[in-house]
Motif scaffolding. Structure first.
Motif, PDB file in Angstrom:
ATOM      1  N   ASN A  16      -5.670   9.231  -0.138  1.00  0.00           N
ATOM      2  CA  ASN A  16      -7.158   8.720   0.510  1.00  0.00           C
ATOM      3  C   ASN A  16      -7.432   7.795  -0.705  1.00  0.00           C
ATOM      4  OD1 ASN A  16      -7.024   9.362   2.957  1.00  0.00           O
ATOM      5  ND2 ASN A  16      -8.343  11.169   2.753  1.00  0.00           N
ATOM      6  N   SER A  17      -7.106   8.165  -2.191  1.00  0.00           N
ATOM      7  CA  SER A  17      -7.607   7.496  -3.188  1.00  0.00           C
ATOM      8  C   SER A  17      -6.644   6.560  -3.638  1.00  0.00           C
ATOM      9  CB  SER A  17      -8.319   8.499  -4.184  1.00  0.00           C
ATOM     10  OG  SER A  17      -7.265   9.550  -4.613  1.00  0.00           O
ATOM     11  N   GLY A  22      -1.117  10.819  -9.609  1.00  0.00           N
ATOM     12  CA  GLY A  22      -1.535  12.007  -8.942  1.00  0.00           C
ATOM     13  C   GLY A  22      -1.105  12.523  -7.937  1.00  0.00           C
ATOM     14  N   ALA A  23      -0.304  11.930  -7.004  1.00  0.00           N
ATOM     15  CA  ALA A  23       0.518  12.400  -6.000  1.00  0.00           C
ATOM     16  C   ALA A  23       1.860  12.912  -6.601  1.00  0.00           C
ATOM     17  CB  ALA A  23       0.834  11.366  -4.775  1.00  0.00           C
ATOM     18  N   LEU A  55       0.737   3.986  -1.043  1.00  0.00           N
ATOM     19  CA  LEU A  55      -0.334   4.239  -1.970  1.00  0.00           C
ATOM     20  C   LEU A  55      -0.922   2.756  -2.670  1.00  0.00           C
ATOM     21  CD1 LEU A  55       0.460   7.650  -3.377  1.00  0.00           C
ATOM     22  CD2 LEU A  55      -1.243   7.195  -1.857  1.00  0.00           C
ATOM     23  N   ASP A  56       0.196   1.748  -2.723  1.00  0.00           N
ATOM     24  CA  ASP A  56      -0.451   0.636  -3.561  1.00  0.00           C
ATOM     25  C   ASP A  56      -1.170  -0.245  -2.609  1.00  0.00           C
ATOM     26  OD1 ASP A  56       1.751  -0.846  -1.802  1.00  0.00           O
ATOM     27  OD2 ASP A  56       2.851  -0.898  -3.752  1.00  0.00           O
ATOM     28  N   GLY A  57      -1.342  -0.125  -1.408  1.00  0.00           N
ATOM     29  CA  GLY A  57      -2.110  -0.977  -0.591  1.00  0.00           C
ATOM     30  C   GLY A  57      -1.110  -2.196   0.299  1.00  0.00           C
ATOM     31  N   SER A  58       0.200  -1.760   0.020  1.00  0.00           N
ATOM     32  CA  SER A  58       0.923  -2.723   1.010  1.00  0.00           C
ATOM     33  C   SER A  58       0.819  -2.630   2.461  1.00  0.00           C
ATOM     34  CB  SER A  58       2.519  -2.189   0.566  1.00  0.00           C
ATOM     35  OG  SER A  58       2.989  -2.595  -0.601  1.00  0.00           O
TER      36      SER A  58
END
Length: 127
Positions: A16-17, A22-23, A55-58
């Motif tokens: 979510n962040s 972190g993952a 996670l990178d917005g793709s």
């Protein structure tokens, strides 16, 4: 909150962040991610490559809404039921439901097995 719950929720929060680092820190070196297409990604290099676009917005801005959890402290496993809301680039919005089965070993995620509801079943040919 138990140690198992803490590991699982910290890992889910990374999605979510949009926190790839972190993952990755939550994942064991030999962890396995079985994605919604039943493709297995094993080890940090493969996990980084498969989780990066998530996670990178793709795929747009993602928000996992945790609806239910079930923890097995003895086996160090968790079931996380979620709804994924996606705000894609260009303004399209979508939602899908699914769950993760997560195994934890030595306070790190060793398996993330993803399942999603869909209109078509994944049918594999058996030889």
């Amino acid at each position: 909150m138990s140690k198992l719950e803490n590991v699982v929720m910290r890992f889910m929060h990374c999605f979510n962040s949009a926190d790839l680092e972190g993952a990755m820190a939550c994942l064991a070196e030999d962890a396995v991610y079985s994605d919604e297409f039943a493709t297995e990604h094993r080890g940090h290099a493969a996990l980084r490559a498969s989780l990066g676009p998530i996670l990178d917005g793709s795929y747009g801005q993602l928000q996992y809404i945790i609806e239910d959890t079930l923890y097995d402290e003895v086996k160090q496993r968790a079931l996380v039921v979620w709804t994924l809301e996606i705000d894609a680039q260009g303004g399209a919005k979508s939602r899908m439901k699914g769950l993760d089965i997560i195994h934890v070993k030595d306070d790190q995620v060793s398996l993330k097995n993803c399942y999603m509801k869909s209109k078509e079943a994944l049918i594999e040919t058996v030889e």
